[in-house]
Design an enzyme around this catalytic site. Structure first.
Site, mmCIF file in Angstrom:
data_model
loop_
_atom_site.group_PDB
_atom_site.id
_atom_site.type_symbol
_atom_site.label_atom_id
_atom_site.label_comp_id
_atom_site.label_asym_id
_atom_site.label_seq_id
_atom_site.Cartn_x
_atom_site.Cartn_y
_atom_site.Cartn_z
ATOM 1 N N ASN A 162 7.103 -7.267 -6.800
ATOM 2 C CA ASN A 162 8.223 -6.576 -7.442
ATOM 3 C C ASN A 162 9.487 -6.743 -6.594
ATOM 4 O O ASN A 162 10.035 -5.783 -6.060
ATOM 5 C CB ASN A 162 7.881 -5.094 -7.630
ATOM 6 C CG ASN A 162 8.754 -4.423 -8.667
ATOM 7 O OD1 ASN A 162 9.693 -5.015 -9.196
ATOM 8 N ND2 ASN A 162 8.456 -3.163 -8.953
ATOM 9 N N HIS A 194 7.693 7.143 -6.852
ATOM 10 C CA HIS A 194 6.703 6.882 -7.901
ATOM 11 C C HIS A 194 6.130 8.153 -8.515
ATOM 12 O O HIS A 194 5.521 8.083 -9.588
ATOM 13 C CB HIS A 194 5.556 6.024 -7.353
ATOM 14 C CG HIS A 194 5.864 4.568 -7.314
ATOM 15 N ND1 HIS A 194 6.522 3.969 -6.255
ATOM 16 C CD2 HIS A 194 5.606 3.560 -8.205
ATOM 17 C CE1 HIS A 194 6.647 2.670 -6.488
ATOM 18 N NE2 HIS A 194 6.118 2.396 -7.662
#
Length: 414
Positions: free
Chosen positions: A287, A318
């Site tokens: 990512n 997250h």
């Protein structure tokens, strides 16, 4: 006179252009309206969770001094995102019958918005972007900011694009017709389709990690690795679709050829991710736009223990589920150990046969350790996390833990 002010915009200059101003304004409005409609369609009333911080962030950009803008924007965005994550956790645990799909979509989009807000705030803080503070210029400047935070091609996914690049691409789109993009879009879509078909072929009737309750001994290692592979294929497919949408909207025309520094917006380098024998290289490649954002936001600004601080913040960003906290802290320890163990192992590999053996075993260890971390991050309950931690799978990250105790820290490039 008809030209594209790409270089002047990237340099932070605001020269008046002799053409295309109305067209550029319409493009900003079109992207903003498209983002608003997409948010309402996908999130329903939860779209307000996205609109409110976007408006507040624009107000902060115009009302707070460049010296303080990053702190204010960071505190606002992360506080709001944390409250929304806590609301999601409450609904999942105490209202199990309630649908959380739209709220989950809104939170995913809000996480991407946090990247944009904090990235832009850092640009303002560092003087790379200037914001008008009063008069008509302030109102005109608010439109590009709102459009950037909510533009529809990157609302639900996609690599992080800086505000300077976004603005420059809009001005170039207003200056000339874009090159054909059907081939690029087709390649990305076919790539995503192939990855999806591969994942479908590998998947059985049970959900990933569901068979962890039935396995025993080293049989759980295969279950963990296979489940983690399914998760990675899902991410790769989604990233390819996100990039295809950016291409279709005209924002992918210069992927990998950014005049401001040649930064590649693509998130997936599947070959490197699946063939590397280094956890540290996997981490830097996974990512990639988010990794660059975390590096700039946390790692380069942390006065002490930047690696641990970066992974701890990643767990916070997250959502702070138990599996995410455990997984990201484990990931930080593994990366630190990776920097220590590989120079030591390379010094022992004197022949090419030994080097091949070392890289092969290191690749297996990397695959299984990353699978362990992925499984931990993707777990949704303490029971599932305990099953994972108590299984033979914990042997692989524990090998890295032993190297932390036995091998000294080595200097490395930041």
């Amino acid at each position: 006179m008809d030209y594209c002010p790409l270089e002047s915009s990237l340099a932070g200059q605001r020269d008046k252009v002799p053409r295309g101003t109305c067209l550029i304004g319409r493009l900003y409005l079109l992207l903003l309206a498209g983002g608003g409609l997409l948010a309402c369609a996908a999130m329903g009333p939860y779209a307000l969770l996205l609109f409110l911080p976007a408006v507040c962030s624009v107000v902060i950009f115009h009302s707070v001094s460049p010296r303080q803008v990053h702190t204010c924007a960071f505190v606002l965005q992360m506080s709001w995102q944390t409250l929304c994550h806590l609301a999601l956790h409450y609904r999942e645990h105490y209202l199990p019958g309630a649908s959380c799909l739209r709220l989950t979509i809104a939170l995913s989009s809000l996480m991407l918005q946090t990247q944009k807000v904090t990235s832009l705030a850092l640009d303002i803080h560092e003087g790379k972007v200037t914001i008008a503070s009063e008069g008509r210029e302030m109102l005109l400047r608010a439109l590009p900011l709102c459009s950037y935070l909510l533009f529809f091609p990157a609302l639900l996914g996609g690599p992080l694009c800086s505000f300077r690049r976004f603005e420059a691409q809009i001005q170039c789109s207003g200056a000339s017709r874009p090159a054909p993009v059907l081939r690029a879009v087709g390649q990305k879509v076919l790539h995503a389709l192939a990855l999806h078909l591969l994942r479908t072929a590998l998947r059985d009737s049970a959900a990933p990690l569901a068979r962890m309750t039935d396995c025993a001994g080293f049989g759980c290692v295969y279950v963990m690795w296979r489940s983690a592979l399914l998760f990675r294929l899902a991410y790769y497919s989604q990233w390819a679709l996100d990039e295809a949408l950016l291409h279709a909207a005209g924002f992918g025309l210069q992927l990998g050829h950014h005049p401001g520094g040649g930064v590649d917006l693509s998130d997936a380098d599947i070959w490197t991710l699946e063939t590397t024998h280094r956890v540290a290289l996997f981490t830097r490649t996974w990512n990639k736009s988010t990794t660059r954002w975390l590096r700039r936001l946390i790692f380069q600004r942390s006065p002490a223990h930047p690696l641990g601080a970066t992974f701890a913040f990643s767990a916070w960003w997250h959502g702070l589920r138990p599996g995410q906290v455990f997984g990201f802290l484990c990931w930080a320890a593994v990366v630190e150990a990776d920097y220590r163990i590989h120079p030591f192992l390379r010094s022992l590999a004197k022949s090419w046969q030994a080097t091949v053996l070392y890289k092969a075993l290191a690749w297996v260890q990397t695959q299984l350790t990353i699978a362990y971390i992925t499984a931990a991050v993707e777990t949704r309950s303490l029971t599932a996390l305990w099953l994972l931690a108590a299984s033979y799978n914990s042997f692989f990250p524990l090998l890295y833990g032993a190297s932390l105790l036995c091998l000294p820290a080595r200097a490395r490039d930041k």
